[in-house]
Design a protein around this motif. Structure first.
Motif, PDB file in Angstrom:
ATOM      1  N   GLU A  22       2.949  -1.958  -7.374  1.00 31.87           N
ATOM      2  CA  GLU A  22       4.223  -1.515  -8.331  1.00 31.87           C
ATOM      3  C   GLU A  22       4.775  -0.582  -7.896  1.00 31.87           C
ATOM      4  OE1 GLU A  22       2.573  -1.571 -12.287  1.00 31.87           O
ATOM      5  OE2 GLU A  22       1.698  -3.906 -12.054  1.00 31.87           O
ATOM      6  N   ALA A  23       4.198   0.712  -7.462  1.00 33.45           N
ATOM      7  CA  ALA A  23       4.743   1.883  -7.104  1.00 33.45           C
ATOM      8  C   ALA A  23       5.508   1.591  -5.859  1.00 33.45           C
ATOM      9  CB  ALA A  23       3.703   2.955  -7.143  1.00 33.45           C
ATOM     10  N   LEU A  24       4.709   0.882  -4.721  1.00 29.96           N
ATOM     11  CA  LEU A  24       5.491   0.574  -3.568  1.00 29.96           C
ATOM     12  C   LEU A  24       6.742  -0.120  -3.699  1.00 29.96           C
ATOM     13  CD1 LEU A  24       2.217   0.353  -1.419  1.00 29.96           C
ATOM     14  CD2 LEU A  24       3.950   2.204  -1.289  1.00 29.96           C
ATOM     15  N   THR A  25       6.806  -1.186  -4.533  1.00 25.82           N
ATOM     16  CA  THR A  25       7.606  -1.786  -4.656  1.00 25.82           C
ATOM     17  C   THR A  25       9.067  -1.383  -5.315  1.00 25.82           C
ATOM     18  OG1 THR A  25       6.095  -4.034  -5.091  1.00 25.82           O
ATOM     19  CG2 THR A  25       8.434  -4.251  -5.928  1.00 25.82           C
ATOM     20  N   ALA A  26       8.560  -0.489  -6.267  1.00 25.64           N
ATOM     21  CA  ALA A  26       9.652   0.242  -6.881  1.00 25.64           C
ATOM     22  C   ALA A  26      10.226   1.063  -5.751  1.00 25.64           C
ATOM     23  CB  ALA A  26       9.109   1.137  -8.008  1.00 25.64           C
ATOM     24  N   ALA A  27       9.580   1.553  -4.665  1.00 25.90           N
ATOM     25  CA  ALA A  27      10.278   2.369  -3.662  1.00 25.90           C
ATOM     26  C   ALA A  27      10.843   1.751  -2.628  1.00 25.90           C
ATOM     27  CB  ALA A  27       9.176   3.396  -3.068  1.00 25.90           C
ATOM     28  N   GLY A  28      10.738   0.146  -2.932  1.00 29.48           N
ATOM     29  CA  GLY A  28      11.193  -0.701  -1.730  1.00 29.48           C
ATOM     30  C   GLY A  28      10.305  -0.795  -0.521  1.00 29.48           C
ATOM     31  N   ASP A  54       8.808   1.969  11.137  1.00 30.79           N
ATOM     32  CA  ASP A  54      10.008   2.197  10.176  1.00 30.79           C
ATOM     33  C   ASP A  54       9.261   2.203   8.810  1.00 30.79           C
ATOM     34  OD1 ASP A  54       9.911  -0.964  10.514  1.00 30.79           O
ATOM     35  OD2 ASP A  54      11.642  -0.635   9.316  1.00 30.79           O
ATOM     36  N   VAL A  55       8.412   1.027   8.370  1.00 33.71           N
ATOM     37  CA  VAL A  55       7.838   1.301   7.104  1.00 33.71           C
ATOM     38  C   VAL A  55       6.872   2.370   6.932  1.00 33.71           C
ATOM     39  CG1 VAL A  55       6.283   0.007   5.413  1.00 33.71           C
ATOM     40  CG2 VAL A  55       8.073  -1.181   6.839  1.00 33.71           C
ATOM     41  N   ALA A  56       6.444   2.879   7.957  1.00 30.33           N
ATOM     42  CA  ALA A  56       5.459   3.965   7.725  1.00 30.33           C
ATOM     43  C   ALA A  56       6.249   5.303   7.728  1.00 30.33           C
ATOM     44  CB  ALA A  56       4.540   4.139   9.138  1.00 30.33           C
ATOM     45  N   LEU A  57       7.280   5.461   8.484  1.00 32.03           N
ATOM     46  CA  LEU A  57       8.233   6.718   8.383  1.00 32.03           C
ATOM     47  C   LEU A  57       8.882   6.636   6.839  1.00 32.03           C
ATOM     48  CD1 LEU A  57       9.962   6.595  11.715  1.00 32.03           C
ATOM     49  CD2 LEU A  57       8.175   8.013  10.808  1.00 32.03           C
ATOM     50  N   ASP A  61       8.418   9.625   4.072  1.00 35.00           N
ATOM     51  CA  ASP A  61       9.461  10.409   3.470  1.00 35.00           C
ATOM     52  C   ASP A  61       9.287  10.534   2.010  1.00 35.00           C
ATOM     53  OD1 ASP A  61      12.297  11.565   3.605  1.00 35.00           O
ATOM     54  OD2 ASP A  61      13.107   9.649   2.681  1.00 35.00           O
ATOM     55  N   ILE A  62       9.067   9.132   1.451  1.00 33.60           N
ATOM     56  CA  ILE A  62       9.012   9.079   0.090  1.00 33.60           C
ATOM     57  C   ILE A  62       7.721   9.863  -0.328  1.00 33.60           C
ATOM     58  CG2 ILE A  62       8.267   7.623  -1.905  1.00 33.60           C
ATOM     59  CD1 ILE A  62       9.873   5.463  -0.231  1.00 33.60           C
ATOM     60  N   ILE A  63       6.710  10.030   0.124  1.00 35.05           N
ATOM     61  CA  ILE A  63       5.410  10.870  -0.249  1.00 35.05           C
ATOM     62  C   ILE A  63       5.879  12.436  -0.232  1.00 35.05           C
ATOM     63  CG2 ILE A  63       3.164  11.726   0.328  1.00 35.05           C
ATOM     64  CD1 ILE A  63       2.568   8.884   1.222  1.00 35.05           C
ATOM     65  N   ARG A  64       6.672  12.826   0.997  1.00 35.45           N
ATOM     66  CA  ARG A  64       7.142  14.211   1.306  1.00 35.45           C
ATOM     67  C   ARG A  64       7.949  14.685  -0.022  1.00 35.45           C
ATOM     68  NH1 ARG A  64       8.002  13.246   7.191  1.00 35.45           N
ATOM     69  NH2 ARG A  64       5.709  14.023   7.961  1.00 35.45           N
TER      70      ARG A  64
END
Length: 68
Positions: A22-28, A54-57, A61-64
């Motif tokens: 759910e959290a990942l989906t919310a972040a796209g 590209d998904v890993a990057l 970015d979202i985690i940072r």
């Protein structure tokens, strides 16, 4: 929902997978292989799987941003 206060190995692994999905989906972000690792049920492991660069990057970015 799984909370940060729970000790490792005590959470419901299925609920943890769904909460993360759910959290990942919310972040796209979609991790196609995300799921419960059935190989060692007593360890409550989650398989994150392989992702494109590209998904890993994007995930990094979202985690940072969330850590700042």
């Amino acid at each position: 929902m799984v909370t940060a206060q729970q000790k490792p190995g005590t959470s419901d692994v299925t609920a943890a997978v769904e909460t993360l999905r759910e959290a990942l989906t919310a972040a796209g972000i979609v991790l196609p292989s995300l799921g419960v690792d059935e190989a060692s049920p007593s360890l409550n492991l989650i398989t994150l799987g392989r992702v494109r660069a590209d998904v890993a990057l994007r995930l990094a970015d979202i985690i940072r941003r969330g850590c700042s």
